[in-house]
Scaffold this active site. Sequence first.
Site, PDB file in Angstrom:
ATOM      1  N   ASP A  43      -8.165  14.872 -11.887  1.00 64.21           N
ATOM      2  CA  ASP A  43      -7.585  13.565 -12.116  1.00 64.21           C
ATOM      3  C   ASP A  43      -8.717  12.534 -12.132  1.00 64.21           C
ATOM      4  OD1 ASP A  43      -5.624  11.495 -12.249  1.00 64.21           O
ATOM      5  OD2 ASP A  43      -5.708  11.280 -10.072  1.00 64.21           O
ATOM      6  N   ASP A  45      -8.332   8.375 -11.703  1.00 63.58           N
ATOM      7  CA  ASP A  45      -8.172   7.303 -10.710  1.00 63.58           C
ATOM      8  C   ASP A  45      -7.788   7.876  -9.352  1.00 63.58           C
ATOM      9  OD1 ASP A  45      -8.315   4.653 -12.315  1.00 63.58           O
ATOM     10  OD2 ASP A  45      -6.952   5.895 -13.489  1.00 63.58           O
ATOM     11  N   ASP A 226      -4.929  12.946  -6.650  1.00 56.50           N
ATOM     12  CA  ASP A 226      -4.542  12.151  -5.476  1.00 56.50           C
ATOM     13  C   ASP A 226      -3.101  11.667  -5.500  1.00 56.50           C
ATOM     14  OD1 ASP A 226      -5.078  10.159  -7.598  1.00 56.50           O
ATOM     15  OD2 ASP A 226      -4.767   8.721  -5.971  1.00 56.50           O
TER      16      ASP A 226
END
Length: 280
Positions: A43, A45, A226
């Site tokens: 991922d 961000d 996240d």
Amino acid sequence: MPDAPAPDDLGTDAAGGVPIDLRDRLLAVAADTAARPLLVALDFDGTLAPLQDDPAASRILPAGVEVLASLAGLDGVALALVSGRAMGDLHTLAEVPPGTYLIGSHGVERARVTLFGLDRDVVELAHTEADLLAVLGARAAAVARGRDGVWVETKPTAVVVHTRLAEPQDAEPAEAEAVALGTELGVGTLHGKDVVELTVLRADKGTALQALRHELGAPVVLYAGDDVTDEHAFAALDPQDVTVKVGGGPTVARHRVADPAAGVAALAVLRDALERASRA
């Protein structure tokens, strides 16, 4: 399977806060020649780039730029970024080497970085889908109207209601209304951290990631993320794969690191072990 340990419970070594269990797993994968090609998918961000109030300010940690470049240069390693961002934004912000696969809009968009830009799959909407996207845009704008810090992003196949800059009294009802709008119109709805995405083409990171791994013939995938939308990827991957939750929150990932800096340190552990294996 139990959740990965919470950040306060991580047993870490001296290598940048990399948990011991994750370090051992990375070393084992690097030593296993049957795990090639290895797909390293990440991922953006909150995983490689610390979260920012202004999404345009997000940048991969400098150490991350270096480790991604060196990983991509290793034989038997494929690199991918898997993000909720639209492809254009992801390509602009991600400092990744040629050959990197980019999966944007939670799996709807896909491209590969080349020396000359992007080799991009074309996403085409049917007339009914384009009309629905226009309705979504107008209705989402109404959700944001009059609420400080709530804003709407338009993607090629979706609209996104962002609330990171809003106070709770504005953010919470905006997110609830956006989710209700998705239900009313029967579109795909992804509710992440301070964001609700409404898409006319249903996709998720797990489906996109498994499609890429099968295309590449990758027996092992490392995936780190996240957000709650990354749980689709964690859940879709196989028992031999390495799944890493970055930060707090419930997860089905098998491992956890405390923050993006520790995640980059884990990638450096993998890179160093792969380089040693290649010289053996």
